[in-house]
Motif scaffolding. Sequence first.
Motif, PDB file in Angstrom:
ATOM      1  N   ARG A  23       0.841  -1.195   0.000  1.00 19.90           N
ATOM      2  CA  ARG A  23       0.000   0.000   0.000  1.00 19.90           C
ATOM      3  C   ARG A  23       0.876   1.245   0.000  1.00 19.90           C
ATOM      4  O   ARG A  23       1.959   1.255   0.586  1.00 19.90           O
ATOM      5  N   ALA A  24       0.383   2.296  -0.611  1.00 17.65           N
ATOM      6  CA  ALA A  24       1.067   3.591  -0.539  1.00 17.65           C
ATOM      7  C   ALA A  24       1.037   4.058   0.909  1.00 17.65           C
ATOM      8  O   ALA A  24       0.025   3.898   1.600  1.00 17.65           O
ATOM      9  N   SER A  25       2.138   4.638   1.368  1.00 16.66           N
ATOM     10  CA  SER A  25       2.208   5.131   2.743  1.00 16.66           C
ATOM     11  C   SER A  25       1.565   6.510   2.840  1.00 16.66           C
ATOM     12  O   SER A  25       1.383   7.203   1.828  1.00 16.66           O
ATOM     13  N   LYS A  26       1.244   6.908   4.055  1.00 16.26           N
ATOM     14  CA  LYS A  26       0.695   8.256   4.276  1.00 16.26           C
ATOM     15  C   LYS A  26       1.696   9.301   3.794  1.00 16.26           C
ATOM     16  O   LYS A  26       1.309  10.316   3.211  1.00 16.26           O
ATOM     17  N   GLU A  27       2.979   9.069   4.013  1.00 19.07           N
ATOM     18  CA  GLU A  27       4.008  10.013   3.566  1.00 19.07           C
ATOM     19  C   GLU A  27       3.998  10.142   2.044  1.00 19.07           C
ATOM     20  O   GLU A  27       4.127  11.248   1.511  1.00 19.07           O
ATOM     21  N   GLN A  28       3.863   9.020   1.337  1.00 18.46           N
ATOM     22  CA  GLN A  28       3.794   9.076  -0.125  1.00 18.46           C
ATOM     23  C   GLN A  28       2.535   9.819  -0.576  1.00 18.46           C
ATOM     24  O   GLN A  28       2.599  10.633  -1.500  1.00 18.46           O
ATOM     25  N   ILE A  29       1.420   9.530   0.068  1.00 18.14           N
ATOM     26  CA  ILE A  29       0.166  10.195  -0.299  1.00 18.14           C
ATOM     27  C   ILE A  29       0.273  11.692  -0.055  1.00 18.14           C
ATOM     28  O   ILE A  29      -0.112  12.501  -0.914  1.00 18.14           O
ATOM     29  N   ASP A  30       0.826  12.089   1.094  1.00 20.26           N
ATOM     30  CA  ASP A  30       0.992  13.518   1.378  1.00 20.26           C
ATOM     31  C   ASP A  30       1.934  14.177   0.375  1.00 20.26           C
ATOM     32  O   ASP A  30       1.697  15.309  -0.058  1.00 20.26           O
ATOM     33  N   ASP A  31       2.988  13.483  -0.022  1.00 17.89           N
ATOM     34  CA  ASP A  31       3.927  13.998  -1.022  1.00 17.89           C
ATOM     35  C   ASP A  31       3.189  14.225  -2.344  1.00 17.89           C
ATOM     36  O   ASP A  31       3.350  15.267  -3.004  1.00 17.89           O
ATOM     37  N   ILE A  32       2.362  13.260  -2.724  1.00 20.26           N
ATOM     38  CA  ILE A  32       1.599  13.355  -3.969  1.00 20.26           C
ATOM     39  C   ILE A  32       0.596  14.508  -3.899  1.00 20.26           C
ATOM     40  O   ILE A  32       0.441  15.262  -4.864  1.00 20.26           O
ATOM     41  N   ALA A 112       3.101  10.458  -8.622  1.00 20.52           N
ATOM     42  CA  ALA A 112       2.994   9.046  -8.259  1.00 20.52           C
ATOM     43  C   ALA A 112       3.952   8.207  -9.104  1.00 20.52           C
ATOM     44  O   ALA A 112       4.652   7.326  -8.579  1.00 20.52           O
ATOM     45  N   LYS A 113       4.019   8.479 -10.393  1.00 23.53           N
ATOM     46  CA  LYS A 113       4.933   7.761 -11.288  1.00 23.53           C
ATOM     47  C   LYS A 113       6.375   7.952 -10.823  1.00 23.53           C
ATOM     48  O   LYS A 113       7.155   6.990 -10.768  1.00 23.53           O
ATOM     49  N   GLU A 114       6.737   9.179 -10.466  1.00 23.87           N
ATOM     50  CA  GLU A 114       8.094   9.451  -9.986  1.00 23.87           C
ATOM     51  C   GLU A 114       8.414   8.679  -8.709  1.00 23.87           C
ATOM     52  O   GLU A 114       9.568   8.336  -8.466  1.00 23.87           O
ATOM     53  N   LEU A 115       7.404   8.391  -7.902  1.00 20.19           N
ATOM     54  CA  LEU A 115       7.596   7.661  -6.647  1.00 20.19           C
ATOM     55  C   LEU A 115       7.495   6.138  -6.828  1.00 20.19           C
ATOM     56  O   LEU A 115       7.558   5.395  -5.852  1.00 20.19           O
ATOM     57  N   GLY A 116       7.305   5.691  -8.064  1.00 22.79           N
ATOM     58  CA  GLY A 116       7.226   4.263  -8.329  1.00 22.79           C
ATOM     59  C   GLY A 116       5.850   3.666  -8.112  1.00 22.79           C
ATOM     60  O   GLY A 116       5.696   2.444  -8.033  1.00 22.79           O
ATOM     61  N   LEU A 117       4.841   4.524  -8.037  1.00 30.13           N
ATOM     62  CA  LEU A 117       3.465   4.074  -7.855  1.00 30.13           C
ATOM     63  C   LEU A 117       2.708   4.135  -9.179  1.00 30.13           C
ATOM     64  O   LEU A 117       3.092   4.874 -10.084  1.00 30.13           O
TER      65      LEU A 117
END
Length: 174
Positions: A23-32, A112-117
Amino acid sequence: MEDKKDSAIFTRRSVRAYDPSKRASKEQIDDILDAAMHAPTAMGKEPWRFVVATSKDAIEGVMKVHPYCESLKDAGTAIIVCGDTDAQFSIPDGGYYQYDCSAATQNILLRAKELGLGTCWCGIAPEKTRIAAFRKFLNLPANIEPMALVILGYPAESPALEKPRFNPSFVKYV
């Protein structure tokens, strides 16, 4: 000129298969979402609002009101991009919140693409019944219009570019 083959804007594709074990983390979601809020807006009004669904109940509810988001179950995160009609820059014939929210949505996809998602943009607006269903499910006030659903997760596929997309016949230089 830089090589475009690795840049997010040229390699991003809609992903429809996700790894259910991650799952995407809260940190990744906030970054996005930070990236989304860096999109341009008319007169800097920033009329976007975001609803993030990650709980099992929320995901199931979203899947009930949107007919084309089956892969959300495995992805595990939905970002619903909404427009605040009270916060927009208005003109006599309407406003610009739809464009502002679309720019924010594009930033979500690219970051998201840049983060590997992986992501898949599923439309809500302009379908009035879908807008009403999301508004009711999310208990949104009348001034908040759901515009787009972005499925977010770890991809279980790597869709390839089918063909070059640049088409000079779509361009007119004056």
